[in-house]
Design an enzyme around this catalytic site. Structure first.
Site, short mmCIF file in Angstrom:
data_model
loop_
_atom_site.label_atom_id
_atom_site.label_comp_id
_atom_site.label_asym_id
_atom_site.label_seq_id
_atom_site.Cartn_x
_atom_site.Cartn_y
_atom_site.Cartn_z
N ASN A 86 0.89 -1.15 -0.02
CA ASN A 86 0.01 -0.15 0.03
C ASN A 86 0.91 1.31 -0.16
O ASN A 86 2.36 0.99 0.10
CB ASN A 86 -0.96 -0.03 1.07
CG ASN A 86 -2.20 0.82 1.09
OD1 ASN A 86 -2.37 1.66 0.04
ND2 ASN A 86 -3.33 0.33 1.62
N HIS A 116 23.52 0.64 12.67
CA HIS A 116 24.81 1.12 12.99
C HIS A 116 25.59 0.57 14.15
O HIS A 116 24.99 -0.18 15.01
CB HIS A 116 24.85 2.55 13.12
CG HIS A 116 24.27 3.22 11.93
ND1 HIS A 116 25.01 3.65 10.81
CD2 HIS A 116 23.01 3.74 11.60
CE1 HIS A 116 24.26 4.39 9.78
NE2 HIS A 116 22.98 4.34 10.42
N ALA A 159 -1.23 -3.25 13.70
CA ALA A 159 -0.86 -1.69 13.23
C ALA A 159 0.03 -1.18 14.27
O ALA A 159 -0.17 -1.44 15.50
CB ALA A 159 -2.28 -0.95 13.30
N THR A 164 11.16 -6.70 16.41
CA THR A 164 12.49 -6.73 16.40
C THR A 164 13.20 -8.16 16.47
O THR A 164 14.07 -8.30 16.60
CB THR A 164 12.55 -6.00 18.16
OG1 THR A 164 12.04 -6.99 18.83
CG2 THR A 164 12.04 -4.60 18.05
N LYS A 165 12.05 -9.06 16.37
CA LYS A 165 12.64 -10.71 16.34
C LYS A 165 11.65 -11.50 15.42
O LYS A 165 10.66 -11.10 15.07
CB LYS A 165 12.87 -11.12 17.79
CG LYS A 165 11.70 -11.37 18.51
CD LYS A 165 11.83 -11.74 20.00
CE LYS A 165 10.55 -11.85 20.71
NZ LYS A 165 10.80 -12.35 21.98
#
Length: 186
Positions: A86, A116, A159, A164-165
């Site tokens: 979308n 980083h 939503a 993170t994993k």
């Protein structure tokens, strides 16, 4: 091996290397294509052709990618058939993004494959890890997926979640960081 190949394989890249000029040149060239995608009136076929130029292969005719769209590199995104992406999605795809058959991405989804070094002296160092969105995954509006994550087949990410994993297949996850709340029904 140039910086683009190194980035796609994943790992640590020193941004000060001379071959990073290739990355910068690719970003500059593909930014022009992204501007065409986002700022020119076009037919659906024109849009598919522009996305094919950006990604560097023919986007499947059954997939639908909506403008506006943004990417840092563009050519490390690999989309299979029957994918829907979308509006207002952002792909930081230097480390590689694979989106499998039937995946659906809501508006403003961000897929980020770059991080980083943590130490202040290493912050110009880039660490790339690929993202894999497996078959029939649904990412809700505003989802962010971080480097190295695989979202398992048939899963749903609610939503505004930050993934993170890895997400196990057939899971519903929500929140920041995203956590499993149940299995997919049906």
């Amino acid at each position: 091996m140039d910086a683009l190949d190194k980035a796609l394989k994943g790992g640590v890249l020193d941004y000060n290397e001379a071959d990073f000029k290739l990355v910068d040149q690719t970003v500059e060239k593909n930014t022009q294509i992204i501007n065409e995608i986002n700022y020119q009136n076009q037919t659906i076929d024109d849009g598919k052709e522009l996305f094919s130029r950006l990604f560097g292969y023919q986007v499947p005719s059954t997939s639908d990618i909506k403008a506006p769209f943004n990417a840092d590199l563009g050519c490390h995104t690999f989309v299979k058939g029957n994918v829907f992406i979308n509006k207002d999605c952002f792909f930081m795809d230097l480390g590689g993004i694979w989106i499998d058959e039937g995946a659906k991405l809501g508006p403003r989804v961000s897929l980020i494959t770059v991080n980083h070094g943590e130490a202040p002296a290493e912050r110009r160092t880039l660490i790339t890890k690929s993202i894999h969105i497996e078959r029939n995954v649904w990412l809700g509006t505003g989802v962010t997926v971080l480097p190295g994550v695989t979202i398992g087949e048939n899963s749903i990410v609610g939503a505004a979640s930050v993934v993170t994993k890895d997400v196990a297949p057939n899971s519903v996850v929500v929140g920041s960081p995203a956590k499993k709340i149940r299995d997919v029904r049906g």
